[in-house]
Design a protein around this motif. Structure first.
Motif, PDB file in Angstrom:
ATOM      1  N   SER A   1       0.813  -1.210   0.000  1.00 53.01           N
ATOM      2  CA  SER A   1       0.000   0.000   0.000  1.00 53.01           C
ATOM      3  C   SER A   1       0.851   1.266   0.000  1.00 53.01           C
ATOM      4  O   SER A   1       0.374   2.336   0.354  1.00 53.01           O
ATOM      5  CB  SER A   1      -0.941   0.009   1.211  1.00 53.01           C
ATOM      6  OG  SER A   1      -1.848  -1.067   1.133  1.00 53.01           O
ATOM      7  N   ASP A   2       2.129   1.089  -0.323  1.00 50.20           N
ATOM      8  CA  ASP A   2       3.030   2.233  -0.477  1.00 50.20           C
ATOM      9  C   ASP A   2       3.129   3.094   0.783  1.00 50.20           C
ATOM     10  O   ASP A   2       3.184   4.317   0.705  1.00 50.20           O
ATOM     11  CB  ASP A   2       2.585   3.081  -1.678  1.00 50.20           C
ATOM     12  CG  ASP A   2       3.736   3.879  -2.268  1.00 50.20           C
ATOM     13  OD1 ASP A   2       4.894   3.444  -2.121  1.00 50.20           O
ATOM     14  OD2 ASP A   2       3.465   4.945  -2.854  1.00 50.20           O
ATOM     15  N   LYS A   3       3.126   2.432   1.930  1.00 47.09           N
ATOM     16  CA  LYS A   3       3.308   3.159   3.186  1.00 47.09           C
ATOM     17  C   LYS A   3       4.804   3.390   3.405  1.00 47.09           C
ATOM     18  O   LYS A   3       5.647   2.737   2.794  1.00 47.09           O
ATOM     19  CB  LYS A   3       2.725   2.365   4.361  1.00 47.09           C
ATOM     20  CG  LYS A   3       1.218   2.162   4.271  1.00 47.09           C
ATOM     21  CD  LYS A   3       0.488   3.463   4.431  1.00 47.09           C
ATOM     22  CE  LYS A   3      -1.025   3.234   4.414  1.00 47.09           C
ATOM     23  NZ  LYS A   3      -1.773   4.460   4.462  1.00 47.09           N
ATOM     24  N   PRO A   4       5.151   4.297   4.299  1.00 41.81           N
ATOM     25  CA  PRO A   4       6.569   4.600   4.526  1.00 41.81           C
ATOM     26  C   PRO A   4       7.343   3.410   5.110  1.00 41.81           C
ATOM     27  O   PRO A   4       6.760   2.500   5.700  1.00 41.81           O
ATOM     28  CB  PRO A   4       6.556   5.766   5.509  1.00 41.81           C
ATOM     29  CG  PRO A   4       5.146   6.099   5.803  1.00 41.81           C
ATOM     30  CD  PRO A   4       4.258   5.156   5.069  1.00 41.81           C
ATOM     31  N   LEU A   5       8.655   3.481   4.958  1.00 40.30           N
ATOM     32  CA  LEU A   5       9.551   2.422   5.431  1.00 40.30           C
ATOM     33  C   LEU A   5       9.340   2.102   6.910  1.00 40.30           C
ATOM     34  O   LEU A   5       9.444   0.945   7.316  1.00 40.30           O
ATOM     35  CB  LEU A   5      11.006   2.831   5.184  1.00 40.30           C
ATOM     36  CG  LEU A   5      12.089   1.923   5.746  1.00 40.30           C
ATOM     37  CD1 LEU A   5      12.011   0.544   5.096  1.00 40.30           C
ATOM     38  CD2 LEU A   5      13.459   2.544   5.554  1.00 40.30           C
ATOM     39  N   TRP A   6       9.008   3.108   7.721  1.00 38.13           N
ATOM     40  CA  TRP A   6       8.880   2.844   9.148  1.00 38.13           C
ATOM     41  C   TRP A   6       7.765   1.852   9.444  1.00 38.13           C
ATOM     42  O   TRP A   6       7.806   1.170  10.462  1.00 38.13           O
ATOM     43  CB  TRP A   6       8.755   4.134   9.962  1.00 38.13           C
ATOM     44  CG  TRP A   6       7.502   4.928   9.795  1.00 38.13           C
ATOM     45  CD1 TRP A   6       7.310   5.983   8.944  1.00 38.13           C
ATOM     46  CD2 TRP A   6       6.278   4.737  10.494  1.00 38.13           C
ATOM     47  NE1 TRP A   6       6.035   6.465   9.077  1.00 38.13           N
ATOM     48  CE2 TRP A   6       5.378   5.716  10.022  1.00 38.13           C
ATOM     49  CE3 TRP A   6       5.840   3.845  11.470  1.00 38.13           C
ATOM     50  CZ2 TRP A   6       4.071   5.833  10.494  1.00 38.13           C
ATOM     51  CZ3 TRP A   6       4.544   3.954  11.935  1.00 38.13           C
ATOM     52  CH2 TRP A   6       3.669   4.935  11.452  1.00 38.13           C
ATOM     53  N   TYR A   7       6.765   1.731   8.570  1.00 40.04           N
ATOM     54  CA  TYR A   7       5.741   0.687   8.740  1.00 40.04           C
ATOM     55  C   TYR A   7       6.407  -0.695   8.711  1.00 40.04           C
ATOM     56  O   TYR A   7       6.099  -1.561   9.524  1.00 40.04           O
ATOM     57  CB  TYR A   7       4.703   0.756   7.616  1.00 40.04           C
ATOM     58  CG  TYR A   7       3.543   1.665   7.846  1.00 40.04           C
ATOM     59  CD1 TYR A   7       3.710   3.032   8.017  1.00 40.04           C
ATOM     60  CD2 TYR A   7       2.251   1.173   7.870  1.00 40.04           C
ATOM     61  CE1 TYR A   7       2.631   3.882   8.207  1.00 40.04           C
ATOM     62  CE2 TYR A   7       1.154   2.009   8.061  1.00 40.04           C
ATOM     63  CZ  TYR A   7       1.360   3.363   8.227  1.00 40.04           C
ATOM     64  OH  TYR A   7       0.284   4.175   8.416  1.00 40.04           O
ATOM     65  N   GLY A   8       7.285  -0.887   7.738  1.00 43.39           N
ATOM     66  CA  GLY A   8       7.975  -2.169   7.614  1.00 43.39           C
ATOM     67  C   GLY A   8       8.892  -2.445   8.778  1.00 43.39           C
ATOM     68  O   GLY A   8       8.952  -3.570   9.289  1.00 43.39           O
ATOM     69  N   ILE A   9       9.610  -1.438   9.228  1.00 36.56           N
ATOM     70  CA  ILE A   9      10.521  -1.608  10.366  1.00 36.56           C
ATOM     71  C   ILE A   9       9.729  -1.929  11.629  1.00 36.56           C
ATOM     72  O   ILE A   9      10.054  -2.869  12.360  1.00 36.56           O
ATOM     73  CB  ILE A   9      11.395  -0.354  10.555  1.00 36.56           C
ATOM     74  CG1 ILE A   9      12.352  -0.210   9.363  1.00 36.56           C
ATOM     75  CG2 ILE A   9      12.157  -0.417  11.876  1.00 36.56           C
ATOM     76  CD1 ILE A   9      13.083   1.116   9.299  1.00 36.56           C
ATOM     77  N   LEU A  10       8.670  -1.158  11.878  1.00 36.51           N
ATOM     78  CA  LEU A  10       7.832  -1.424  13.047  1.00 36.51           C
ATOM     79  C   LEU A  10       7.203  -2.811  12.953  1.00 36.51           C
ATOM     80  O   LEU A  10       7.165  -3.559  13.940  1.00 36.51           O
ATOM     81  CB  LEU A  10       6.756  -0.344  13.190  1.00 36.51           C
ATOM     82  CG  LEU A  10       5.824  -0.487  14.398  1.00 36.51           C
ATOM     83  CD1 LEU A  10       6.611  -0.473  15.706  1.00 36.51           C
ATOM     84  CD2 LEU A  10       4.782   0.619  14.396  1.00 36.51           C
ATOM     85  N   GLY A  11       6.733  -3.175  11.763  1.00 34.96           N
ATOM     86  CA  GLY A  11       6.167  -4.509  11.570  1.00 34.96           C
ATOM     87  C   GLY A  11       7.179  -5.601  11.897  1.00 34.96           C
ATOM     88  O   GLY A  11       6.851  -6.595  12.549  1.00 34.96           O
ATOM     89  N   GLY A  12       8.425  -5.418  11.450  1.00 34.74           N
ATOM     90  CA  GLY A  12       9.475  -6.394  11.749  1.00 34.74           C
ATOM     91  C   GLY A  12       9.735  -6.518  13.237  1.00 34.74           C
ATOM     92  O   GLY A  12       9.906  -7.623  13.769  1.00 34.74           O
ATOM     93  N   LEU A  13       9.745  -5.387  13.938  1.00 33.50           N
ATOM     94  CA  LEU A  13       9.950  -5.415  15.399  1.00 33.50           C
ATOM     95  C   LEU A  13       8.797  -6.113  16.107  1.00 33.50           C
ATOM     96  O   LEU A  13       9.007  -6.879  17.058  1.00 33.50           O
ATOM     97  CB  LEU A  13      10.128  -3.992  15.926  1.00 33.50           C
ATOM     98  CG  LEU A  13      11.412  -3.284  15.492  1.00 33.50           C
ATOM     99  CD1 LEU A  13      11.385  -1.821  15.918  1.00 33.50           C
ATOM    100  CD2 LEU A  13      12.632  -3.993  16.045  1.00 33.50           C
ATOM    101  N   VAL A  14       7.582  -5.864  15.650  1.00 33.28           N
ATOM    102  CA  VAL A  14       6.419  -6.516  16.260  1.00 33.28           C
ATOM    103  C   VAL A  14       6.462  -8.020  15.994  1.00 33.28           C
ATOM    104  O   VAL A  14       6.103  -8.826  16.860  1.00 33.28           O
ATOM    105  CB  VAL A  14       5.106  -5.873  15.765  1.00 33.28           C
ATOM    106  CG1 VAL A  14       3.892  -6.635  16.267  1.00 33.28           C
ATOM    107  CG2 VAL A  14       5.023  -4.415  16.203  1.00 33.28           C
ATOM    108  N   LEU A  15       6.936  -8.416  14.817  1.00 38.30           N
ATOM    109  CA  LEU A  15       7.081  -9.847  14.518  1.00 38.30           C
ATOM    110  C   LEU A  15       8.121 -10.501  15.425  1.00 38.30           C
ATOM    111  O   LEU A  15       7.937 -11.648  15.855  1.00 38.30           O
ATOM    112  CB  LEU A  15       7.426 -10.051  13.043  1.00 38.30           C
ATOM    113  CG  LEU A  15       6.266  -9.822  12.089  1.00 38.30           C
ATOM    114  CD1 LEU A  15       6.764  -9.724  10.648  1.00 38.30           C
ATOM    115  CD2 LEU A  15       5.224 -10.926  12.222  1.00 38.30           C
TER     116      LEU A  15
END
Length: 109
Positions: free
Chosen positions: A30-44
């Motif tokens: 959905s073309d969200k900013p990189l911090w979405y991916g980083i936060l998602g990785g931390l939550v995982l």
């Protein structure tokens, strides 16, 4: 470990896995900013930690978590994505939930 605490840990692990995966999904799809991916990785990563708080062995915990995940994924899809589970989704999730509760919580000799 009491059943209520154990189920709470499974729900928390599910929220971490589904929530973290959803943030990565939003970042990539959905073309969200990189911090979405980083936060998602931390939550995982947090999901992996929460799962270790269960007192049973790895195999039983992860087998049980699989069934809990099925139910939680359907609930997430319904509440967040607007997907409406049909009767077969609900029946299948119920069967999975009954099965994994037997795996995790039935008395052993």
């Amino acid at each position: 470990m009491n059943i209520v605490k154990s189920l709470g840990l499974f729900v928390l692990a599910g929220l971490c896995e589904i929530g973290g995966g959803y943030l990565v999904w939003l970042w990539l799809k959905s073309d969200k900013p990189l911090w979405y991916g980083i936060l998602g990785g931390l939550v995982l990563v947090l999901y992996g930690i929460v799962a270790t708080l269960q007192t049973s062995n790895f195999g039983r915990v992860y087998a049980t978590y699989g069934g809990i995940f099925i139910v939680m994924a359907l609930l997430w899809a319904w509440k967040v994505d607007g997907f409406k589970p049909d009767k077969w989704d609900l029946i299948g999730a119920g069967i999975a939930l009954i099965g994994v509760c037997m795996i995790m919580y039935m008395p052993r000799k």
